[in-house]
Design a protein around this motif. Structure first.
Motif, mmCIF file in Angstrom:
data_model
loop_
_atom_site.group_PDB
_atom_site.id
_atom_site.type_symbol
_atom_site.label_atom_id
_atom_site.label_comp_id
_atom_site.label_asym_id
_atom_site.label_seq_id
_atom_site.Cartn_x
_atom_site.Cartn_y
_atom_site.Cartn_z
ATOM 1 N N GLY A 104 0.807 -1.207 0.000
ATOM 2 C CA GLY A 104 0.000 0.000 0.000
ATOM 3 C C GLY A 104 0.841 1.258 0.000
ATOM 4 N N ALA A 105 1.929 1.241 0.758
ATOM 5 C CA ALA A 105 2.806 2.413 0.796
ATOM 6 C C ALA A 105 3.372 2.730 -0.585
ATOM 7 N N GLU A 106 3.746 1.697 -1.336
ATOM 8 C CA GLU A 106 4.250 1.928 -2.694
ATOM 9 C C GLU A 106 3.181 2.571 -3.576
ATOM 10 N N ALA A 107 1.945 2.130 -3.400
ATOM 11 C CA ALA A 107 0.862 2.703 -4.196
ATOM 12 C C ALA A 107 0.599 4.151 -3.810
ATOM 13 N N VAL A 108 0.708 4.470 -2.503
ATOM 14 C CA VAL A 108 0.565 5.856 -2.072
ATOM 15 C C VAL A 108 1.697 6.704 -2.655
ATOM 16 N N GLU A 109 2.922 6.198 -2.615
ATOM 17 C CA GLU A 109 4.048 6.916 -3.219
ATOM 18 C C GLU A 109 3.799 7.163 -4.710
ATOM 19 N N GLU A 191 -8.146 9.573 3.356
ATOM 20 C CA GLU A 191 -8.769 8.280 3.631
ATOM 21 C C GLU A 191 -10.252 8.530 3.915
ATOM 22 N N PRO A 192 -11.158 7.803 3.261
ATOM 23 C CA PRO A 192 -12.581 7.993 3.556
ATOM 24 C C PRO A 192 -12.926 7.723 5.018
ATOM 25 N N ILE A 193 -12.242 6.760 5.624
ATOM 26 C CA ILE A 193 -12.290 6.507 7.064
ATOM 27 C C ILE A 193 -10.846 6.323 7.505
ATOM 28 N N GLN A 194 -10.436 7.007 8.553
ATOM 29 C CA GLN A 194 -9.062 6.864 9.011
ATOM 30 C C GLN A 194 -8.933 5.590 9.836
ATOM 31 N N GLY A 195 -8.264 4.589 9.265
ATOM 32 C CA GLY A 195 -8.132 3.294 9.920
ATOM 33 C C GLY A 195 -7.156 3.315 11.070
ATOM 34 N N GLU A 196 -5.864 3.526 10.767
ATOM 35 C CA GLU A 196 -4.853 3.558 11.824
ATOM 36 C C GLU A 196 -5.047 4.739 12.755
ATOM 37 N N GLY A 197 -5.732 5.751 12.298
ATOM 38 C CA GLY A 197 -6.006 6.904 13.143
ATOM 39 C C GLY A 197 -6.994 6.597 14.259
ATOM 40 N N ILE A 222 -7.686 12.423 -4.369
ATOM 41 C CA ILE A 222 -7.116 11.074 -4.346
ATOM 42 C C ILE A 222 -7.549 10.395 -3.055
ATOM 43 N N CYS A 223 -8.272 9.300 -3.188
ATOM 44 C CA CYS A 223 -8.754 8.573 -2.020
ATOM 45 C C CYS A 223 -7.879 7.366 -1.745
ATOM 46 N N ASP A 224 -7.337 7.320 -0.545
ATOM 47 C CA ASP A 224 -6.533 6.183 -0.086
ATOM 48 C C ASP A 224 -7.483 5.154 0.508
ATOM 49 N N GLU A 225 -7.781 4.122 -0.273
ATOM 50 C CA GLU A 225 -8.699 3.064 0.169
ATOM 51 C C GLU A 225 -7.960 1.735 0.350
ATOM 52 N N CYS A 239 -15.884 5.226 -0.998
ATOM 53 C CA CYS A 239 -16.375 6.378 -1.767
ATOM 54 C C CYS A 239 -17.800 6.165 -2.248
ATOM 55 N N ASP A 240 -18.167 4.908 -2.469
ATOM 56 C CA ASP A 240 -19.482 4.600 -3.027
ATOM 57 C C ASP A 240 -20.613 4.956 -2.074
ATOM 58 N N HIS A 241 -20.330 5.073 -0.789
ATOM 59 C CA HIS A 241 -21.380 5.459 0.163
ATOM 60 C C HIS A 241 -21.900 6.856 -0.141
ATOM 61 N N GLU A 242 -21.048 7.697 -0.730
ATOM 62 C CA GLU A 242 -21.476 9.049 -1.073
ATOM 63 C C GLU A 242 -21.565 9.247 -2.579
ATOM 64 N N GLN A 243 -21.455 8.158 -3.312
ATOM 65 C CA GLN A 243 -21.624 8.160 -4.770
ATOM 66 C C GLN A 243 -20.727 9.183 -5.456
ATOM 67 N N ILE A 244 -19.468 9.196 -5.038
ATOM 68 C CA ILE A 244 -18.504 10.086 -5.697
ATOM 69 C C ILE A 244 -17.388 9.243 -6.305
ATOM 70 N N ARG A 245 -16.791 9.797 -7.336
ATOM 71 C CA ARG A 245 -15.652 9.135 -7.962
ATOM 72 C C ARG A 245 -14.423 10.038 -7.811
ATOM 73 N N PRO A 246 -13.368 9.529 -7.205
ATOM 74 C CA PRO A 246 -12.145 10.343 -7.081
ATOM 75 C C PRO A 246 -11.402 10.423 -8.408
ATOM 76 N N ASP A 247 -10.424 11.312 -8.467
ATOM 77 C CA ASP A 247 -9.558 11.399 -9.653
ATOM 78 C C ASP A 247 -8.455 10.365 -9.581
ATOM 79 N N GLY A 248 -8.098 9.975 -8.362
ATOM 80 C CA GLY A 248 -7.103 8.941 -8.138
ATOM 81 C C GLY A 248 -7.550 8.056 -6.997
ATOM 82 N N LEU A 249 -7.175 6.786 -7.054
ATOM 83 C CA LEU A 249 -7.620 5.813 -6.071
ATOM 84 C C LEU A 249 -6.453 4.896 -5.721
ATOM 85 N N VAL A 250 -6.230 4.660 -4.429
ATOM 86 C CA VAL A 250 -5.163 3.783 -3.969
ATOM 87 C C VAL A 250 -5.779 2.538 -3.336
ATOM 88 N N LEU A 251 -5.394 1.374 -3.853
ATOM 89 C CA LEU A 251 -5.890 0.100 -3.335
ATOM 90 C C LEU A 251 -4.725 -0.804 -2.968
#
Length: 408
Positions: A104-109, A191-197, A222-225, A239-251
């Motif tokens: 995940g960190a590589e994808a965020v980078e 992050e749509p929900i802060q997990g580690e936070g 850019i949503c970090d999912e 993101c789908d809970h609010e029916q929005i599409r980000p410009d970038g997505l991290v999985l």
């Protein structure tokens, strides 16, 4: 044997984790077994990486079949597995293109590099001037760039100097986002929900507000999912809970089916077009073995059954936790099967609670010292949820505190 295994690991491994004192040797579905044959329910899913459960037969079959044919070549060559994997990934998420990585960190980078180059080459920000807005309490990984914009002191301590180029705002505050944007702002990473936070939820409508603000200011959303994506919250994407599409997505995490590190950065066409041959890469990113497993994982999500189960079982678990009504429970929060139970540290330590919960046959880990995380595999059923709730209730009894009104 358990003490020997722990001693050996402690002798040769850097002390960068503080595991619970259990040595695991087998997993099946939602269950784990230690060396002594004791069974535990996995209520953490390796931080959502094991969303499909341990040893899922379809994923094991994909792994073994592909491993017997071709595992790694590097992307110096094409493979017959990568295209189908990325096609399915893009079609499911509604994104134009994907860049495969490992962690995940590589994808965020990758997302950070894409945002900066897009800001310069497309938006017209001066070279080396592009800035990215992040939120307080974020967690995107452990690289020096990422910990450089962390608000957690321990993540930064002694690892500087840091990269810079980031502006921090409160999480869940859309007005603060708009106020922080300048002509040099390239992207907002959130992050749509802060997990580690601490499984921190933003106000309802927050992501939609952020989407509107970023669109008006020509800033990439850019949503970090990495943790919230792939059905964890009861939808394919949070993101789908609010029916929005980000410009970038991290999985990441669940994308590897709990078997391999597989991640990806996905984005719209003009963002991904900033990458040219030689700009960015990874020896293992997109390897045939990872692509085969990733495709099998995505196929398990196609019919929406796992997301629907996460929605139902998550509600059952949250309701059950709130009904415990122990005075140490400050709040139960989350979405789907990503749930945090915040404890009053003056009454019960979250770390001690997890240690005692292990004695009741449930494995999880605290986050931010006050929150117990509950994120079981998405295949969990109602009977198993009830078993977990009974063990949690029993754990509270070991602290001998009286009951009170249910938590909010």
């Amino acid at each position: 044997m358990t003490n020997a295994a722990i001693t050996l690991e402690q002798k040769y491994c850097a002390s960068n984790y503080q595991p619970l004192p259990v040595v695991l040797c087998k997993g099946q579905g939602v269950w784990l077994w230690d060396e002594e044959g004791r069974r535990y329910m996995d209520m953490m899913s390796a931080y959502s990486a094991v969303s499909f459960g341990h040893s899922h037969p379809q994923l094991i079959a994909a792994l073994t079949s592909q491993a017997q044919k071709l595992a790694v070549t590097s992307r110096a060559f094409y493979s017959d597995r990568l295209g189908p994997f990325l096609q399915t990934l893009c079609e499911l998420t509604g994104m134009a293109r994907a860049l495969p990585m490992n962690s995940g960190a590589e994808a965020v980078e990758t997302a950070l590099k894409a945002a900066r180059k897009w800001g310069h080459k497309v938006k017209g920000i001066a070279d080396n001037r592009a800035r990215i807005i992040v939120c307080k309490g974020n967690f995107g990984g452990r690289t020096t760039t990422i910990v450089g914009f962390s608000s957690e002191a321990q993540y930064r301590d002694g690892f500087g100097p840091f990269d810079g180029g980031f502006d921090t705002i409160p999480f869940g505050d859309a007005a603060a986002l708009e106020a922080a944007i300048t002509p040099e702002t390239a992207a907002f990473l959130v992050e749509p929900i802060q997990g580690e936070g601490g499984i921190v939820m933003p106000p309802d409508g927050y992501l939609k507000q952020c989407r509107d603000i970023c669109t008006r200011h020509n800033v990439l959303l850019i949503c970090d999912e990495v943790q919230t994506g792939l059905a964890r919250t009861g939808r394919l994407l949070a993101c789908d809970h609010e029916q929005i599409r980000p410009d970038g997505l991290v999985l990441g995490k669940a994308l590897g089916g709990g078997l391999l590190p597989v991640s990806a950065f996905l984005a719209r066409e003009d963002v991904m077009r900033v990458f040219t041959p030689g700009d960015h890469g990874s020896t293992f990113g997109g390897n045939p073995l990872a692509a085969a497993v990733g495709l099998a994982a995505l196929q398990l999500l196609r019919d929406g059954a796992l997301a629907a189960n996460a929605e139902r079982m998550g509600q059952r678990l949250r309701d059950g936790l709130r009904a415990i009504a122990h005075p140490a429970i400050r709040q139960v929060r989350g979405r789907g099967l990503l749930i945090g139970m915040e404890l009053d540290p003056a009454l019960i330590s979250a770390k001690l609670f997890c240690e005692r919960l292990m004695q009741e046959g449930i494995l999880s880990k605290e986050t931010h010292e006050t929150v117990v995380r509950f994120a079981p595999p998405l295949i969990i059923d109602a009977d198993q949820i009830d078993v977990a709730l009974q063990a949690i209730r029993q754990t509270f009894l070991t602290f001998t505190e009286p009951a009170r009104e249910p938590a909010l």
